[in-house]
Design a protein around this motif. Sequence first.
Motif, PDB file in Angstrom:
ATOM      1  N   GLY A 119       7.675  17.046  43.985  1.00 18.46           N
ATOM      2  CA  GLY A 119       6.969  18.287  44.029  1.00 18.46           C
ATOM      3  C   GLY A 119       7.231  18.922  42.615  1.00 18.46           C
ATOM      4  O   GLY A 119       8.159  18.569  41.728  1.00 18.46           O
ATOM      5  N   PRO A 120       6.169  19.886  42.295  1.00 20.86           N
ATOM      6  CA  PRO A 120       6.645  20.680  40.871  1.00 20.86           C
ATOM      7  C   PRO A 120       8.042  21.271  40.942  1.00 20.86           C
ATOM      8  O   PRO A 120       8.505  21.817  42.140  1.00 20.86           O
ATOM      9  CB  PRO A 120       5.666  21.462  41.091  1.00 20.86           C
ATOM     10  CG  PRO A 120       4.496  21.261  41.978  1.00 20.86           C
ATOM     11  CD  PRO A 120       5.212  20.443  42.919  1.00 20.86           C
ATOM     12  N   GLY A 121       8.514  21.417  39.784  1.00 25.10           N
ATOM     13  CA  GLY A 121       9.756  22.078  39.754  1.00 25.10           C
ATOM     14  C   GLY A 121       9.260  23.452  38.936  1.00 25.10           C
ATOM     15  O   GLY A 121       8.079  23.715  38.685  1.00 25.10           O
ATOM     16  N   GLU A 181       6.728  23.354  35.935  1.00 25.20           N
ATOM     17  CA  GLU A 181       5.635  22.927  36.469  1.00 25.20           C
ATOM     18  C   GLU A 181       4.799  24.095  37.185  1.00 25.20           C
ATOM     19  O   GLU A 181       3.649  24.254  37.016  1.00 25.20           O
ATOM     20  CB  GLU A 181       5.827  21.442  37.301  1.00 25.20           C
ATOM     21  CG  GLU A 181       6.217  20.331  36.510  1.00 25.20           C
ATOM     22  CD  GLU A 181       7.853  20.370  36.213  1.00 25.20           C
ATOM     23  OE1 GLU A 181       8.395  21.238  36.712  1.00 25.20           O
ATOM     24  OE2 GLU A 181       7.981  19.642  35.285  1.00 25.20           O
ATOM     25  N   VAL A 207      12.745  17.064  33.473  1.00 25.65           N
ATOM     26  CA  VAL A 207      12.820  15.727  34.200  1.00 25.65           C
ATOM     27  C   VAL A 207      11.817  15.131  33.645  1.00 25.65           C
ATOM     28  O   VAL A 207      11.546  13.866  33.438  1.00 25.65           O
ATOM     29  CB  VAL A 207      12.616  16.201  35.616  1.00 25.65           C
ATOM     30  CG1 VAL A 207      12.223  14.982  36.403  1.00 25.65           C
ATOM     31  CG2 VAL A 207      14.086  16.525  36.097  1.00 25.65           C
TER      32      VAL A 207
HETATM   33  N1  URA Z   1      10.178  16.481  39.495  1.00 23.07           N
HETATM   34  C1  URA Z   1       9.154  16.082  40.280  1.00 23.07           C
HETATM   35  O1  URA Z   1       9.168  15.292  41.153  1.00 23.07           O
HETATM   36  N2  URA Z   1       7.822  16.461  39.876  1.00 23.07           N
HETATM   37  C2  URA Z   1       7.822  17.273  38.830  1.00 23.07           C
HETATM   38  O2  URA Z   1       6.415  17.339  38.571  1.00 23.07           O
HETATM   39  C3  URA Z   1       8.843  17.753  38.118  1.00 23.07           C
HETATM   40  C4  URA Z   1       9.879  17.279  38.582  1.00 23.07           C
END
Ligand code: URA
Length: 154
Positions: A45-47, A50, A61
């Motif tokens: 998922g977004p951090g 993001e 990352v």
């Molecule tokens: N880590 C994730 O799994 N997704 C991202 O978009 C950013 C970091």
Amino acid sequence: MKYSSYLSLVKEWKTCEKCPLGKTAYKHVMGRGRLDADFLFIGEGPGRTEDLEGIPFVGQVGQLLEEALKQAYPEFLKRSFFANLVACRPCDSLRGPNRAPTAVEVKTCSPRLEKILEIIKPKAVILLGKTPQLLFKSGGTAEIFNFYHPSYIL
Ligand code: URA
């Protein structure tokens, strides 16, 4: 055709509040890359970065992942699309840390990812880390590869 389908997808999901993550998200994060990509990378998922930018894998990352891909095969990036199991940063509160998405959150967001797969029709799906490897269900005809999540290396 792919482009208009993708635009409809973004329009449909960019304000989604089907799960609580949609309420704490600053931006819903759909995908990044070429719609004719051969490789679809799927993270958790977004951090935070993001979430702020609305684009997947643009923080530390993501930069590490891009660098590794470039070094492995310079054409990789041109042939890749990046997305996550969930569109919104998994966290328990606005200021709380990132966490892995739950099975329910992933399921709620899965029609979005299925649509991305349908639009892109990648040859290969690369699952980054254990959460996608446990919870991703629908590769269609694409070959599935499991890989480390880049945050593990960081
Ligand atoms: N880590 C994730 O799994 N997704 C991202 O978009 C950013 C970091």
